[in-house]
Write an enzyme that holds these catalytic residues in place. Structure first.
Site, short mmCIF file in Angstrom:
data_model
loop_
_atom_site.label_atom_id
_atom_site.label_comp_id
_atom_site.label_asym_id
_atom_site.label_seq_id
_atom_site.Cartn_x
_atom_site.Cartn_y
_atom_site.Cartn_z
N SER A 218 0.92 -1.27 -0.04
CA SER A 218 -0.13 0.08 -0.03
C SER A 218 0.75 1.18 -0.07
O SER A 218 2.04 1.18 -0.41
CB SER A 218 -1.06 -0.12 1.18
OG SER A 218 -1.95 0.97 1.07
N ASN A 219 0.36 2.29 0.40
CA ASN A 219 1.09 3.50 0.52
C ASN A 219 0.66 4.52 1.85
O ASN A 219 -0.34 4.11 2.25
CB ASN A 219 1.03 4.42 -0.82
CG ASN A 219 -0.31 4.69 -1.28
OD1 ASN A 219 -1.06 5.62 -0.93
ND2 ASN A 219 -0.66 4.17 -2.27
#
Ligand code: C5P
Length: 413
Positions: A218-219
């Protein structure tokens, strides 16, 4: 150039709000509402019924608003207070609104300071019912509310479902939270706009791409920018669908929220709505890659401690893959977060993804970009114009973005 660009303002800033408070146990929450409205820059004049003053003191409101609050219709100091309050109000919000108040207002009674003020004003009126479920669903209360909506154009916000007083654990009749009421007040203050009844699509947050049942790629996107844009569009009267990856933000008031996890799920939801959307704002930080295979069991640490190799594949590009389905004459806005050559990279994305404008920011600043409340962005327009904005809250940036969307809508009509 719009003045809101030069001086982005929240709708509450510098506006006069008459806050009517009637005799419900929820009156204590009206103090928090008065405080919130004041912190947003509104000048709040609290008007309490006698019933309300049994639950909470006018002094509580004076303490948080810094302005006098009133209860008496017949006062020696100011016998026409209801007229001046009514004329000077930009909006009247009655929270909590009891069954008795709703009944008196629907009859046009003028037997206290609040109801006389309501007759004296031509400002929009927002009422927030709070009462026992049976009282709220009683046909007489419903008839009174319908009359206020249909004949007087009052806006009714809530009630919600939740904990109620006096032993009823849960039910319909709970006053909305102050954070929700301010949105309805903000919308009333903004009034009709070019976005009224227009369909707006906003993507927000990160996506999560599973590696195994417990891990994902993810980020750092918090979703704040997209949520702020969705809320600002709601205030301008739009019907907003917010498609968001996993975030730690409360569900926004008045907005249709579609929760997704992966880029593929986001693509499905965007494909469904983009053909109908008059405006689409793509603020999501979609993962460009996902693991090729999702392990069905948690990957164990190997005995020899060799690190596994993640085999990645490209995700769909949500914007590009739905480009051909966008509504004719729709406005499309993108975001680009870069670590270097910000403007060059943003310019390339603006053209390739055919945005009307693109909001570019840097991922390397501590006070802008991911996971903070503020942002410093540049706006790149199709046609080459570029505007660099100073450091602002994400709420202020969203107001600027919406003001440009309104400008584009005006030119496109
Ligand atoms: O990731 P990138 O910088 O290319 O993002 C530019 C724009 O494209 C953003 O508005 C983002 O929401 C969108 N995007 C997308 N699908 C992707 C990657 C980005 O819709 N897979």
């Amino acid at each position: 150039m719009s003045t809101s660009f030069l001086n982005p303002r929240h709708p509450w800033q510098g506006r006069r709000v008459v806050l009517g408070v009637t005799g419900s146990i929820a009156a204590y929450k009206a103090v928090a509402l008065a405080r919130l409205l004041t912190s947003l820059g509104a000048e709040v004049d609290a008007v309490l019924t006698h019933g309300a003053s049994r639950f909470v003191s006018p002094l509580s409101f004076e303490g948080v608003t810094g302005r006098s609050s009133s209860t008496e219709l017949f006062s020696v100091e100011n016998s026409a207070l209801h007229i001046s309050l009514g004329l000077e109000a930009d909006v009247v919000c009655v929270a909590p609104a009891t069954a008795d108040f709703i009944s008196r207002a629907s009859l046009g009674r003028a037997n206290d300071l609040l109801t006389t003020t309501l007759l004296a004003t031509r400002a929009p009126v927002v009422i927030c019912p709070a009462m026992n479920t049976n009282m709220y669903t009683h046909p007489q209360t419903q008839t009174n509310l319908k009359h206020l909506i249909d004949h007087l154009s009052y806006r009714v916000a809530g009630p919600g479902v939740g904990a109620l007083a006096y032993g009823e654990n849960h039910g319909l009749g709970r006053m909305l939270a102050p954070e929700e009421i301010i949105e309805e007040v903000g919308k009333a203050l903004v009034g009709p706009s070019l976005l009224t009844n227009k369909k707006v699509l906003v993507t927000a947050g990160p996506t999560e791409e599973s590696i195994d049942p417990v891990r994902f790629v993810s980020n750092r996107s918090s979703g704040r920018m997209g949520f702020a844009i969705a809320q600002a569009a709601y205030r301008l009267g739009a019907s907003v669908r917010l498609i968001s990856g996993p975030v730690a933000l409360p569900d926004p008031y008045g907005i249709e929220l579609v929760k997704v996890h992966t880029a593929q799920e986001m693509l499905v939801s965007v494909s469904d709505y983009r053909p109908k959307a008059d405006v689409s704002v793509f603020a999501a930080a979609v993962s460009d890659y996902r693991p090729k295979n999702i392990e069905s069991r948690k990957m164990k640490r190997s005995k020899g401690n060799e690190a596994p190799v993640l085999d990645l594949m490209a995700n769909p590009d949500v914007v590009l893959d739905t480009l051909g389905n966008r509504k004719e004459k729709s406005i499309n806005v993108g975001f680009a977060l870069e670590t270097e050559s910000i403007l060059e990279n943003a310019q390339e994305k603006l053209e390739r993804k055919q945005f009307d404008f693109l909001v570019a920011n840097s991922a390397t600043e501590t006070d802008a970009g991911f996971d903070v409340e503020t942002n410093r962005v540049a706006l790149l327009f199709a046609g080459g114009r570029c505007e660099e904005l100073p450091l602002m809250t994400k709420h202020d940036v969203s107001e600027v973005i919406l003001s440009h969307i309104l400008e584009l809508l005006e030119n496109r009509l």
